[in-house]
Write a protein that holds these residues in place. Structure first.
Motif, PDB file in Angstrom:
ATOM      1  N   GLU A 188       0.833  -1.207   0.000  1.00 31.96           N
ATOM      2  CA  GLU A 188       0.000   0.000   0.000  1.00 31.96           C
ATOM      3  C   GLU A 188       0.866   1.254   0.000  1.00 31.96           C
ATOM      4  OE1 GLU A 188      -2.711  -0.367   3.294  1.00 31.96           O
ATOM      5  OE2 GLU A 188      -3.875  -1.930   2.286  1.00 31.96           O
ATOM      6  N   LEU A 189       1.908   1.276   0.824  1.00 31.26           N
ATOM      7  CA  LEU A 189       2.807   2.434   0.856  1.00 31.26           C
ATOM      8  C   LEU A 189       3.574   2.555  -0.457  1.00 31.26           C
ATOM      9  CD1 LEU A 189       4.046   4.833   2.266  1.00 31.26           C
ATOM     10  CD2 LEU A 189       5.651   3.247   3.408  1.00 31.26           C
ATOM     11  N   LEU A 190       4.003   1.435  -0.997  1.00 32.68           N
ATOM     12  CA  LEU A 190       4.707   1.452  -2.283  1.00 32.68           C
ATOM     13  C   LEU A 190       3.861   2.124  -3.353  1.00 32.68           C
ATOM     14  CD1 LEU A 190       6.882   0.620  -4.341  1.00 32.68           C
ATOM     15  CD2 LEU A 190       5.734  -1.619  -4.476  1.00 32.68           C
ATOM     16  N   TYR A 191       2.602   1.742  -3.455  1.00 36.87           N
ATOM     17  CA  TYR A 191       1.757   2.320  -4.514  1.00 36.87           C
ATOM     18  C   TYR A 191       1.473   3.801  -4.268  1.00 36.87           C
ATOM     19  CZ  TYR A 191       1.479  -1.765  -7.327  1.00 36.87           C
ATOM     20  OH  TYR A 191       1.819  -2.796  -8.173  1.00 36.87           O
ATOM     21  N   ARG A 192       1.383   4.220  -3.025  1.00 40.37           N
ATOM     22  CA  ARG A 192       1.250   5.656  -2.766  1.00 40.37           C
ATOM     23  C   ARG A 192       2.491   6.396  -3.268  1.00 40.37           C
ATOM     24  NH1 ARG A 192      -0.954   3.885   2.247  1.00 40.37           N
ATOM     25  NH2 ARG A 192       0.897   4.567   3.403  1.00 40.37           N
ATOM     26  N   LYS A 193       3.654   5.823  -3.033  1.00 44.82           N
ATOM     27  CA  LYS A 193       4.905   6.426  -3.498  1.00 44.82           C
ATOM     28  C   LYS A 193       4.982   6.429  -5.025  1.00 44.82           C
ATOM     29  CE  LYS A 193       7.755   5.248   0.543  1.00 44.82           C
ATOM     30  NZ  LYS A 193       8.362   6.554   0.823  1.00 44.82           N
ATOM     31  N   VAL A 194       4.625   5.297  -5.637  1.00 46.35           N
ATOM     32  CA  VAL A 194       4.698   5.157  -7.092  1.00 46.35           C
ATOM     33  C   VAL A 194       3.806   6.180  -7.786  1.00 46.35           C
ATOM     34  CG1 VAL A 194       3.989   3.622  -8.982  1.00 46.35           C
ATOM     35  CG2 VAL A 194       5.392   2.733  -7.107  1.00 46.35           C
ATOM     36  N   LEU A 195       2.587   6.332  -7.296  1.00 51.15           N
ATOM     37  CA  LEU A 195       1.641   7.231  -7.947  1.00 51.15           C
ATOM     38  C   LEU A 195       2.028   8.698  -7.805  1.00 51.15           C
ATOM     39  CD1 LEU A 195      -1.675   5.393  -7.047  1.00 51.15           C
ATOM     40  CD2 LEU A 195      -0.459   5.399  -9.250  1.00 51.15           C
ATOM     41  N   ARG A 196       2.911   9.009  -6.862  1.00 45.94           N
ATOM     42  CA  ARG A 196       3.396  10.381  -6.687  1.00 45.94           C
ATOM     43  C   ARG A 196       4.735  10.623  -7.377  1.00 45.94           C
ATOM     44  NH1 ARG A 196       2.125   9.639  -0.851  1.00 45.94           N
ATOM     45  NH2 ARG A 196       4.352   9.299  -0.679  1.00 45.94           N
ATOM     46  N   ASP A 197       5.311   9.599  -7.951  1.00 48.52           N
ATOM     47  CA  ASP A 197       6.649   9.710  -8.523  1.00 48.52           C
ATOM     48  C   ASP A 197       6.570   9.851 -10.040  1.00 48.52           C
ATOM     49  OD1 ASP A 197       9.306   8.969  -9.578  1.00 48.52           O
ATOM     50  OD2 ASP A 197       9.743   8.505  -7.473  1.00 48.52           O
ATOM     51  N   ASP A 198       6.955  11.012 -10.533  1.00 45.61           N
ATOM     52  CA  ASP A 198       6.869  11.300 -11.968  1.00 45.61           C
ATOM     53  C   ASP A 198       7.704  10.361 -12.826  1.00 45.61           C
ATOM     54  OD1 ASP A 198       5.146  13.400 -11.480  1.00 45.61           O
ATOM     55  OD2 ASP A 198       6.741  14.907 -11.460  1.00 45.61           O
ATOM     56  N   ARG A 199       8.671   9.693 -12.238  1.00 46.72           N
ATOM     57  CA  ARG A 199       9.522   8.798 -13.019  1.00 46.72           C
ATOM     58  C   ARG A 199       8.799   7.525 -13.445  1.00 46.72           C
ATOM     59  NH1 ARG A 199      14.310   8.230  -8.846  1.00 46.72           N
ATOM     60  NH2 ARG A 199      12.460   8.030  -7.505  1.00 46.72           N
ATOM     61  N   VAL A 200       7.771   7.108 -12.679  1.00 51.95           N
ATOM     62  CA  VAL A 200       7.097   5.846 -12.987  1.00 51.95           C
ATOM     63  C   VAL A 200       5.573   5.924 -12.979  1.00 51.95           C
ATOM     64  CG1 VAL A 200       8.992   4.317 -12.303  1.00 51.95           C
ATOM     65  CG2 VAL A 200       7.348   5.122 -10.577  1.00 51.95           C
ATOM     66  N   ALA A 201       5.009   6.989 -12.484  1.00 46.45           N
ATOM     67  CA  ALA A 201       3.551   7.082 -12.327  1.00 46.45           C
ATOM     68  C   ALA A 201       2.806   6.858 -13.638  1.00 46.45           C
ATOM     69  CB  ALA A 201       3.162   8.427 -11.713  1.00 46.45           C
ATOM     70  N   ARG A 202       3.370   7.295 -14.747  1.00 51.14           N
ATOM     71  CA  ARG A 202       2.677   7.176 -16.039  1.00 51.14           C
ATOM     72  C   ARG A 202       2.360   5.733 -16.418  1.00 51.14           C
ATOM     73  NH1 ARG A 202       5.775   5.933 -20.747  1.00 51.14           N
ATOM     74  NH2 ARG A 202       8.000   5.766 -20.293  1.00 51.14           N
ATOM     75  N   PHE A 203       3.130   4.809 -15.914  1.00 50.35           N
ATOM     76  CA  PHE A 203       2.885   3.406 -16.228  1.00 50.35           C
ATOM     77  C   PHE A 203       1.631   2.873 -15.545  1.00 50.35           C
ATOM     78  CE2 PHE A 203       7.489   3.788 -17.019  1.00 50.35           C
ATOM     79  CZ  PHE A 203       7.509   3.361 -18.335  1.00 50.35           C
ATOM     80  N   PHE A 204       1.075   3.662 -14.635  1.00 47.53           N
ATOM     81  CA  PHE A 204      -0.123   3.245 -13.897  1.00 47.53           C
ATOM     82  C   PHE A 204      -1.341   4.085 -14.249  1.00 47.53           C
ATOM     83  CE2 PHE A 204       3.586   1.853 -11.660  1.00 47.53           C
ATOM     84  CZ  PHE A 204       3.261   0.569 -11.275  1.00 47.53           C
ATOM     85  N   ASP A 234       6.706  -2.385 -24.052  1.00 41.30           N
ATOM     86  CA  ASP A 234       6.431  -1.785 -25.360  1.00 41.30           C
ATOM     87  C   ASP A 234       6.266  -0.271 -25.270  1.00 41.30           C
ATOM     88  OD1 ASP A 234       6.488  -4.319 -26.480  1.00 41.30           O
ATOM     89  OD2 ASP A 234       4.299  -4.516 -26.598  1.00 41.30           O
ATOM     90  N   CYS A 235       5.864   0.223 -24.099  1.00 39.97           N
ATOM     91  CA  CYS A 235       5.680   1.664 -23.876  1.00 39.97           C
ATOM     92  C   CYS A 235       6.920   2.318 -23.272  1.00 39.97           C
ATOM     93  CB  CYS A 235       4.482   1.910 -22.964  1.00 39.97           C
ATOM     94  SG  CYS A 235       2.911   1.476 -23.704  1.00 39.97           S
ATOM     95  N   GLY A 236       8.018   1.574 -23.203  1.00 37.44           N
ATOM     96  CA  GLY A 236       9.271   2.177 -22.765  1.00 37.44           C
ATOM     97  C   GLY A 236       9.788   1.753 -21.405  1.00 37.44           C
ATOM     98  N   LEU A 237       9.093   0.865 -20.718  1.00 37.06           N
ATOM     99  CA  LEU A 237       9.581   0.390 -19.430  1.00 37.06           C
ATOM    100  C   LEU A 237      10.940  -0.258 -19.618  1.00 37.06           C
ATOM    101  CD1 LEU A 237       8.700  -0.115 -16.385  1.00 37.06           C
ATOM    102  CD2 LEU A 237       8.164  -2.436 -17.151  1.00 37.06           C
TER     103      LEU A 237
END
Length: 134
Positions: A20-36, A76-79
Motif C-alpha cells: 500500500e505504501l509502495l503504490y502511494r509512493k509510485v503514484l506520486r513519482d513522476d519517473r514511474v507514475a505514467r505506467f499506472f 512496449d511503452c518504454g519500461l
C-alpha cells in the motif's frame, strides 16, 4: 527451521502495508507514475501483494500472469532498467519506512533483482512465482 522472507517481513499484514505504501509512493513519482495511468491500482496492488507473498515464501494465492506477460505492454511503452531501478528504490524506501530490517530489505531486493530479466522481457520462467527462503 529456516525462516522465510515472508516471515522476516512480518507476514501478510506487513506485506500488505508495504505494498500500500509502495503504490502511494509510485503514484506520486513522476519517473514511474505514467505506467499506472490506465491501471486499476487497487487490483494491481492486490496482485502485487499476492505475488510478493508467494515469492517470499508465504501462501501461494497468486493467480496473475507471468511477470513477462504482465509487463510486456509496459515494456512496449518504454519500461526499462531505469524504471525497474526506480521501482526498486521506492520498494526499498517503503520497507524501510515501515521498519523492515535492513538485512531483510537487502535479501528481498536481491530476490527482486533476479526477476529483472523476466519483468523486462529478457528471460522467461516456466511457472508462477519461485519460492524463496532465507
Amino acid at each position: 527451521m529456516n525462516e522465510t522472507l515472508f516471515d522476516r517481513m512480518g507476514g501478510i499484514d506487513a506485506i500488505t502495508d508495504v505494498v500500500e505504501l509502495l503504490y502511494r509512493k509510485v503514484l506520486r513519482d513522476d519517473r514511474v507514475a505514467r505506467f499506472f495511468d490506465d491501471a486499476d491500482v487497487e487490483a494491481q496492488s492486490q496482485l502485487h501483494r499476492n505475488f510478493l507473498v508467494a515469492v517470499l515464501g508465504g501462501p501461494d494465492n497468486y493467480a496473475g500472469r507471468t511477470l513477462g506477460a504482465a509487463h510486456s505492454n509496459l515494456v512496449d511503452c518504454g519500461l526499462g532498467d531505469y524504471h525497474f531501478d526506480v521501482m526498486n528504490e521506492l520498494f526499498t524506501d517503503a520497507m524501510l519506512d515501515l521498519d523492515v530490517s535492513s538485512e531483510t530489505v537487502s535479501d528481498v531486493m536481491t530476490l527482486m533483482e533476479r526477476l529483472r530479466g523476466e519483468v523486462l522481457g529478457r528471460t522467461t520462467v516456466s511457472s508462477g512465482p519461485t519460492r524463496e527462503s532465507s
